[in-house]
Write a protein that holds these residues in place. Structure first.
Motif, PDB file in Angstrom:
ATOM      1  N   UNK B 298     -41.526   9.383 -20.940  1.00 50.61           N
ATOM      2  CA  UNK B 298     -40.341  10.022 -20.381  1.00 50.61           C
ATOM      3  C   UNK B 298     -39.956  11.205 -21.263  1.00 50.61           C
ATOM      4  N   UNK B 299     -39.365  12.219 -20.640  1.00 47.12           N
ATOM      5  CA  UNK B 299     -38.800  13.317 -21.407  1.00 47.12           C
ATOM      6  C   UNK B 299     -37.323  13.404 -21.012  1.00 47.12           C
ATOM      7  N   UNK B 300     -36.651  14.430 -21.454  1.00 53.10           N
ATOM      8  CA  UNK B 300     -35.248  14.723 -21.156  1.00 53.10           C
ATOM      9  C   UNK B 300     -34.266  13.833 -21.921  1.00 53.10           C
ATOM     10  N   UNK B 301     -34.593  12.501 -22.071  1.00 50.63           N
ATOM     11  CA  UNK B 301     -33.708  11.595 -22.802  1.00 50.63           C
ATOM     12  C   UNK B 301     -33.711  11.932 -24.286  1.00 50.63           C
ATOM     13  N   UNK B 302     -34.791  12.493 -24.723  1.00 48.79           N
ATOM     14  CA  UNK B 302     -34.983  12.825 -26.130  1.00 48.79           C
ATOM     15  C   UNK B 302     -36.367  13.420 -26.236  1.00 48.79           C
ATOM     16  N   UNK B 303     -37.054  13.120 -27.357  1.00 52.37           N
ATOM     17  CA  UNK B 303     -38.426  13.601 -27.448  1.00 52.37           C
ATOM     18  C   UNK B 303     -39.278  12.894 -26.402  1.00 52.37           C
ATOM     19  N   UNK B 304     -40.344  13.556 -26.017  1.00 54.64           N
ATOM     20  CA  UNK B 304     -41.292  12.923 -25.091  1.00 54.64           C
ATOM     21  C   UNK B 304     -41.838  11.653 -25.752  1.00 54.64           C
ATOM     22  N   UNK B 305     -41.641  10.498 -25.117  1.00 50.30           N
ATOM     23  CA  UNK B 305     -41.998   9.234 -25.755  1.00 50.30           C
ATOM     24  C   UNK B 305     -42.695   8.325 -24.761  1.00 50.30           C
ATOM     25  N   UNK B 306     -43.661   7.574 -25.272  1.00 48.60           N
ATOM     26  CA  UNK B 306     -44.332   6.589 -24.403  1.00 48.60           C
ATOM     27  C   UNK B 306     -43.387   5.402 -24.193  1.00 48.60           C
ATOM     28  N   UNK B 307     -43.219   4.997 -22.943  1.00 49.60           N
ATOM     29  CA  UNK B 307     -42.330   3.879 -22.639  1.00 49.60           C
ATOM     30  C   UNK B 307     -42.984   2.991 -21.586  1.00 49.60           C
ATOM     31  N   UNK B 308     -42.356   1.857 -21.346  1.00 49.13           N
ATOM     32  CA  UNK B 308     -42.821   0.943 -20.302  1.00 49.13           C
ATOM     33  C   UNK B 308     -41.663   0.695 -19.346  1.00 49.13           C
ATOM     34  N   UNK B 309     -41.970   0.643 -18.089  1.00 48.25           N
ATOM     35  CA  UNK B 309     -40.961   0.253 -17.103  1.00 48.25           C
ATOM     36  C   UNK B 309     -41.418  -1.037 -16.451  1.00 48.25           C
ATOM     37  N   UNK B 310     -40.524  -1.999 -16.330  1.00 45.23           N
ATOM     38  CA  UNK B 310     -40.902  -3.238 -15.660  1.00 45.23           C
ATOM     39  C   UNK B 310     -40.206  -3.278 -14.315  1.00 45.23           C
ATOM     40  N   UNK B 311     -40.989  -3.245 -13.281  1.00 41.92           N
ATOM     41  CA  UNK B 311     -40.416  -3.208 -11.943  1.00 41.92           C
ATOM     42  C   UNK B 311     -40.570  -4.568 -11.288  1.00 41.92           C
ATOM     43  N   UNK B 312     -39.471  -5.222 -10.958  1.00 43.50           N
ATOM     44  CA  UNK B 312     -39.586  -6.524 -10.294  1.00 43.50           C
ATOM     45  C   UNK B 312     -40.190  -6.363  -8.904  1.00 43.50           C
ATOM     46  N   UNK B 313     -40.610  -7.478  -8.333  1.00 42.39           N
ATOM     47  CA  UNK B 313     -41.274  -7.447  -7.033  1.00 42.39           C
ATOM     48  C   UNK B 313     -40.380  -6.824  -5.967  1.00 42.39           C
ATOM     49  N   UNK B 314     -39.067  -6.883  -6.164  1.00 47.58           N
ATOM     50  CA  UNK B 314     -38.153  -6.346  -5.149  1.00 47.58           C
ATOM     51  C   UNK B 314     -38.174  -4.826  -5.109  1.00 47.58           C
ATOM     52  N   UNK B 315     -38.698  -4.193  -6.149  1.00 49.84           N
ATOM     53  CA  UNK B 315     -38.794  -2.724  -6.120  1.00 49.84           C
ATOM     54  C   UNK B 315     -40.111  -2.358  -5.476  1.00 49.84           C
ATOM     55  N   UNK B 316     -40.022  -1.712  -4.326  1.00 48.79           N
ATOM     56  CA  UNK B 316     -41.241  -1.486  -3.554  1.00 48.79           C
ATOM     57  C   UNK B 316     -41.665  -0.030  -3.566  1.00 48.79           C
ATOM     58  N   UNK B 317     -40.959   0.802  -4.302  1.00 44.95           N
ATOM     59  CA  UNK B 317     -41.303   2.220  -4.363  1.00 44.95           C
ATOM     60  C   UNK B 317     -42.778   2.400  -4.705  1.00 44.95           C
ATOM     61  N   UNK B 318     -43.529   3.138  -3.895  1.00 41.01           N
ATOM     62  CA  UNK B 318     -44.944   3.341  -4.217  1.00 41.01           C
ATOM     63  C   UNK B 318     -45.100   4.206  -5.468  1.00 41.01           C
TER      64      UNK B 318
END
Lengths: 306, 352, 297
Positions: B298-318
C-alpha cells in the motif's frame, strides 16, 4: 528404478564399497576372528586342560578324565578358596551397592569444588589395581600401619593389629580394598542412571509435595533400578575374578585363609606348574560368571523401557 | 478482587548474572482467574512459572500466594499443583499410583496423613472428573498423549491446590487433538474454579483460554489484558506483530508506525464510518479455509510497504494479482506506534 | 479454598525452618563429599607423604606417620628413576598401551559400525556375544593362553601382551562405540551417500570424523584397562626389562621381604594421578557412551 541409470560406473572394488552385506562382514570379521582366536580357542583349550595332565615341564597332552577334579576336591584349600570367593563377592557387592548409591548421590549434586572431588573419588578405580593395592599394603603394614597408630593414640588398642596376619582381619582387609576400588565405578554407573531421570519427573515429585526419602525410594531408586543392578553385577564380577588384591596383599595367607579361586588357580597353575589342575580350578568361575552376565543383560534391556 | 498469585518486581538471572531471564515483572492474578503467559520461546515465561512453583529461586523480588510471601519456601508447602510440558508422569507407576502419589505426602487438616481408602476415593474422584476411570491400572507408556495429559491434570487436581500452574500442557498433542483438549481444559477449569497460570507460546491457546493474557518478551511483560484488548489495542509493536495471524501491518510514516490488522484492510464498500482509502497493489492471493489473503503493498498511508489483507468469505469483490485496487481502513481501527520506542502514541493525521 | 496458603506468621516460621533445613542439607553434602574424597584419595595422599620421608622418619613406629618429623627428601623418588627399572616399566606400558589402543580402534570402530548401521539380522546376537566376551575374565584364560604364548615363542616378551590385551579392550570398546554411533544422526551419512559417496566412503568421510570425540574417550579407557591388567602380565613376562608398570612395581620394588616403601608409594602416586586426571576430563563423554550403548535403538 531403471537399472541402467543406477548401474555403478566404477571398478568392481567400488561396487563392493556399496554392498552392505559384504561390508558388514568385512568390517566385523577382523574383530570376530581376533576374539575367536585369542578368547574362544584358549577357552576351549582351558576346558581341555582341565581334563589333562599338562604341566609346565611336560606340555604333552594326555587325557586323564576327572582326575584333576578328584584331586582338587580332596584339597581343603580349594574348598576354602571357593567359599572365600563367594564370601568376598557377596559382602563386597552389598557394600558396593550401598556406598555406591551414596557416592552417586554426592557426585550428581551441585557444590563448589565438585571437579576436585570427582577427581579424587575416581582415583581408586582408574589406578592400576596392583599399584593401589601396594598403597594399601603399606596402610596395613604390621609395624608402621597408620591405622594402627591412630587407634593406638586414641587408646583403643594396646598393640599392633597385624591386619594381614590374622585370618578374620585379613579377610576384612581384602574386602575393604575391593569395596574401596569398586565403589567409584559403581557410583559412576549409578550416576548415569540418576542423570537419565527427566528433570520434569524430579520437579514433579517436588511439586507433588514429596520429601527427600520418599522421593528416593519411590521415584529415584525404582527408575534407576536397572543401572543399580548393572553396577552391582559389575562390582560382583570384578571382585569374583580378581586375583591382584589377594595376591599382593596376602598371597592367600595367612595359611590360605584368604585364598580365592583365581589366586589359587594362579599359584597351582603358574607357580606350581600344574596347568591341568589350575585350569580345573579356574573353570569353577565360569558358570557363575555366565549367570551374572545374563543378569546384567536383563537389567540393561530394562533400561529402554523408561 | 482478591489476589491469588502475585509477583512483585521479580528478577532472575542465570550464570552469575550473565543471562537475565526475567527483568522486573509485576503480575497479579485474581481469585479463580485464568491468566495466560504468552511469549516466544526464551522470553522467560517458563522461568516465571517455575519461580512461582518454587522450583527456582528469584534473584530479586517477591512471590506471593494467597497474600503471603512464599519466597524461600519449597514447592510442597505452596499449595500449588503443576502440569509439566512432558506431563512428567512416573513411568514405573500405574495411573492410579501416579494420582495417589501426591496424596501420600499430604497431611489432612487434622494433621494426619490420609489413609489408603481416603487416598483411593480421592484419586477415583479426580479420575472420574477427567474421564480416565477406566485407565487406572495402565502404565503411562500404554496411554495416548491426550490420556497422559489428563492423568497429569488428575494428579494435579488431588492436591486441592490453590493455584494450577500449567506449562504448555498441549504442545505435545497433535493439532487435531489440541483444539478439543483446549476446550476440555477450559471447561474443567470453569468447573473447579481454581486460579490457573498457563504458559504457552501458541496465541490461539492464549486467546481461547485466558481471562487475561500477559504477553512477555525478553523477560518483561509487554502487555497485560483480556484477549480482545491485547488483540485490538496492542501496547507496542512487539505485541502487535506477535499476536494475530497474519500479524498486524505496520506502515512507517514520519517517525511513527501506522498499524492495522489484515482483516481491516478491505474494499471500501465493506468499510463503514470514517475511513481512509489507500491504493493496494495486489501481488498474489492465497485461499485459506474460505478466507482470501491478499499480499501486496500500500502507498499513501505512509511509505510504500508490503502488507496483507485478510478478506472473509463474505467479501466477494473480484481480485487478481498484478492489479491495483482501491482499499480502505476504518480510521478507528488504526493504531499508532512510536518508531523508536515501539510504544503506542497519539494518533497522527494520515493523508486522506 | 479461599483461605491463604499460610498466614504470614506461619510463612515466616516455615521459611526459617526450611532455611535451617537447607543449611543442614548443604552441610551434610559438603561433609559427605569431603569424607568420600578423603577415603578414596587417602591411600594416595598418605603414599605421597611416605614417598618423601627419610628412612629414619619412616621406620620409627612412635613417630606421627601423617607429618614430616624429619625434613622431607626427594632421594627415594630419584632412586626410583636411577636405580630401578621404573622408567623401563613406564616406557613398556606406554608403547604396549598405544599399540593395543591402535589395534583396538582398527578393529572395534568398523565392527561397531557394522553392528549399528548396516542392519544385519545377526547384529543383535553378535552384540550380545561381544558383551559376553568382555565378561570372560583373564583368570579363566591365562593358563591356556600361557601355553599359546609359549607356542608362538613370545614368552617373556612384552609383545605377548600386545597380542593378548586387545581381547580385553575390543569388546568393551565396541560396546561403547555402539553407544556413540547411536547418538550420531543417520541423516549425515545418508546425505553423504546421496551426495555421491559409497557406503564405505560415507563411513570414512562422515562417520569417522564425527566419531572423534568418542574415539578419544575409547583411547583413554582402553589405555587404562591395559595399564591396570595384572594377571597376564604376571603370568607371561618375567624378565624385569620386559615388565610393565602394574607388575614391575610390586615385584621389582619388593625384593623378598625388603620393601622400598618410599619408592613404591612414589611410583603409585606418579602413575595414579595422570591417569585419573585424563579420565576425569573424559568422564562426561564416557558416561554418555555408556548410556547410549545400553539403550537399544
Amino acid at each position: 528404478m531403471s537399472s541402467r541409470a543406477t548401474a555403478p560406473q566404477g571398478s568392481p572394488l567400488r561396487q563392493l564399497a556399496d554392498r552392505e552385506g559384504f561390508l558388514a562382514w568385512a568390517m566385523l570379521l577382523p574383530a570376530v576372528v581376533y576374539i575367536v582366536l585369542v578368547v574362544a580357542v584358549p577357552f576351549g583349550l582351558a576346558v581341555a586342560f582341565a581334563f589333562s595332565d599338562v604341566t609346565a615341564g611336560d606340555p604333552s597332552y594326555d587325557w586323564v578324565g576327572l582326575r584333576n577334579f578328584a584331586r582338587i576336591f580332596e584339597d581343603p584349600v580349594f574348598w576354602k578358596a571357593l567359599g572365600n570367593t563367594f564370601v568376598f563377592t557377596a559382602v563386597s557387592m552389598a557394600l558396593i551397592i550401598v556406598l555406591g548409591k551414596v557416592l552417586a548421590n554426592i557426585l550428581v549434586a551441585d557444590f563448589h569444588g565438585k571437579w576436585v572431588v570427582r577427581f579424587l573419588v575416581l582415583l581408586p578405580w582408574t589406578t592400576p589395581v596392583a599399584l593401589s593395592t601396594v598403597a594399601w599394603l603399606w596402610l596395613y603394614d604390621s609395624v608402621y600401619s597408620p591405622i594402627d597408630w591412630v587407634l593406638r593414640n586414641l587408646g583403643l588398642i594396646e598393640n599392633h593389629l597385624y591386619f594381614l596376619g590374622r585370618p578374620e582381619l585379613a579377610t576384612a582387609s581384602v574386602i575393604a580394598v575391593h569395596v574401596w576400588r569398586l565403589v567409584p565405578l559403581a557410583a559412576v554407573i549409578m550416576m548415569v542412571g540418576l542423570l537419565g531421570i527427566p528433570t520434569d519427573v524430579q520437579d514433579a515429585a517436588k511439586v507433588d509435595g514429596v520429601g527427600f526419602w520418599r522421593r528416593m525410594f519411590e521415584v529415584t531408586i525404582p527408575l534407576t533400578m536397572p543401572l543399580i543392578a548393572v553396577a552391582a553385577l559389575f562390582g560382583a564380577i570384578f571382585t569374583f575374578t580378581d586375583m591382584a588384591v589377594v595376591y599382593i596383599l596376602t598371597r592367600g595367607g595367612p595359611t590360605n585363609s584368604t585364598q580365592v579361586l583365581s589366586s589359587w588357580a594362579f599359584i597351582v597353575g603358574i607357580e606350581g606348574g600344574d596347568i591341568g589342575q589350575g585350569a580345573a580350578i579356574a573353570l569353577f568361575l565360569f558358570p557363575l560368571l555366565l549367570a551374572a552376565a545374563v543378569l546384567i543383560l536383563r537389567a540393561v534391556r530394562k533400561i529402554e523401557v523408561f | 478482587m482478591t489476589v491469588a498469585v502475585e509477583v512483585r518486581d521479580l528478577h532472575k538471572s542465570f550464570d552469575r548474572g550473565r543471562v537475565h531471564a526475567i527483568n522486573g515483572v509485576d503480575l497479579a492474578t485474581g481469585e479463580g482467574e485464568y491468566l495466560v503467559l504468552l511469549g516466544p520461546s526464551g522470553c522467560g515465561k517458563t522461568t516465571l512459572l517455575r519461580i512461582i512453583a518454587g522450583l527456582e529461586q528469584p534473584s530479586a523480588g517477591e512471590v506471593l500466594i494467597g497474600g503471603s510471601v512464599v519466597n524461600g519456601l519449597p514447592p510442597r508447602v505452596r499449595k500449588i499443583a503443576m502440569v509439566f510440558q512432558s506431563y512428567a508422569l512416573y513411568p514405573h507407576k500405574t495411573v492410579l499410583g501416579n494420582i495417589v502419589f501426591p496424596l501420600k505426602a499430604q497431611r489432612l487438616d487434622n494433621g494426619q496423613r490420609p489413609d489408603k481408602a481416603q487416598r483411593r476415593s480421592k484419586a477415583e474422584w479426580s479420575a472420574e472428573l477427567l474421564g480416565i476411570s477406566h485407565l487406572l491400572d495402565r502404565k503411562p507408556r500404554q496411554l495416548s498423549g491426550g490420556e497422559r495429559q489428563r492423568v497429569a491434570l488428575a494428579r494435579a487436581l488431588v492436591r486441592d491446590p490453590q493455584v494450577f500452574l500449567l506449562d504448555e500442557p498441549l504442545s505435545n498433542l497433535d493439532a487435531k487433538l489440541r483444539a478439543t483438549a483446549r476446550d476440555e481444559l477450559r471447561r474443567f477449569q470453569q468447573r473447579v474454579g481454581t486460579t490457573t497460570v498457563y504458559v504457552t507460546h501458541d496465541q490461539a491457546e492464549a486467546m481461547g483460554l485466558g481471562d487475561r493474557i500477559a504477553v512477555m518478551d525478553a523477560g518483561t511483560v509487554r502487555q497485560l489484558g483480556p484477549p480482545a484488548e491485547v488483540y485490538d489495542d496492542p501496547a507496542d509493536t512487539f505485541v502487535a506483530t506477535f499476536i494475530g495471524s497474519p500479524p498486524m501491518n505496520l506502515v512507517p510514516r514520519d517517525g511513527v508506525f501506522v498499524g492495522f490488522r489484515p482483516e481491516h484492510l478491505l474494499p471500501p464498500e465493506y468499510v463503514s464510518g470514517a475511513r481512509i482509502t489507500v491504493p493496494f497493489e495486489v501481488e498474489r492471493i492465497e485461499y485459506l479455509s474460505g478466507d482470501r489473503h491478499a499480499y501486496g503493498s500500500v502507498s499513501r498511508l505512509g511509505e510504500q510497504t508490503r502488507v496483507v489483507a485478510r478478506l472473509p468469505a463474505t467479501v466477494t469483490t473480484p481480485l487478481a494479482g498484478g492489479q491495483t485496487h482501491e482499499f480502505a481502513v476504518a480510521t478507528r481501527r488504526l493504531c499508532f506506534f512510536d518508531a523508536s520506542s515501539g510504544l503506542r502514541t497519539d494518533p497522527v493525521a494520515v493523508g486522506a | 479454598m479461599s483461605t491463604a496458603v499460610v498466614d504470614p506468621a506461619q510463612a515466616t516460621r516455615l521459611r526459617r525452618h526450611y532455611r535451617r533445613r537447607h543449611l543442614l542439607s548443604r552441610t551434610a553434602l559438603y561433609t559427605a563429599a569431603v569424607l568420600a574424597a578423603l577415603v578414596c584419595a587417602g591411600p594416595f595422599g598418605y603414599g605421597a607423604i611416605t614417598a618423601l620421608k627419610l628412612n629414619a622418619d619412616l621406620y620409627d613406629a612412635s613417630n606421627n606417620p601423617f607429618v614430616f618429623n624429619e625434613p622431607a627428601t626427594l632421594d627415594h623418588v630419584v632412586f626410583l628413576f636411577t636405580d630401578t627399572a621404573f622408567a623401563t616399566f613406564v616406557w613398556n606400558t606406554m608403547w604396549v598401551g598405544l599399540l593395543v589402543v591402535a589395534i583396538t580402534l582398527a578393529l572395534a570402530v568398523p565392527a561397531a559400525y557394522a553392528l549399528t548401521r548396516l542392519d544385519r539380522p545377526w547384529a543383535g546376537p553378535m552384540g550380545i556375544a561381544i558383551f559376553f566376551v568382555y565378561l570372560v575374565p583373564p583368570t579363566l584364560l591365562f593358563l591356556s593362553l600361557s601355553r599359546l604364548v609359549v607356542a608362538t615363542g613370545l614368552q617373556d616378551s612384552t609383545w605377548s601382551l600386545v597380542l593378548i590385551y586387545p581381547t580385553i579392550t575390543i569388546p568393551v570398546s565396541t560396546w561403547l562405540l555402539i553407544g556413540f554411533l547411536k547418538a550420531l544422526p543417520r541423516d549425515i551419512e545418508e546425505q553423504a551417500m546421496v551426495d555421491g559417496y559409497s557406503r564405505l566412503g560415507a563411513f570414512t568421510r562422515t562417520v569417522v570424523p564425527l566419531l572423534f570425540p568418542g574415539v578419544v574417550a575409547i583411547v583413554v579407557f582402553a589405555f587404562t584397562l591395559v595399564a591396570s591388567e595384572f594377571i597376564y602380565a604376571l603370568a607371561f613376562v618375567s624378565p624385569s626389562s620386559e615388565k610393565v608398570v602394574s607388575t614391575g612395581v610390586p615385584t621389582e620394588l619388593i625384593r623378598g621381604d625388603v620393601f622400598f616403601w618410599q619408592s613404591l608409594q612414589a611410583a603409585g602416586v606418579l602413575i595414579a594421578v595422570p591417569i585419573a586426571l585424563l579420565f576425569n576430563l573424559l568422564l562426561a563423554r564416557f558416561i554418555s557412551g555408556f548410556t547410549q550403548g545400553a539403550v537399544k535403538g
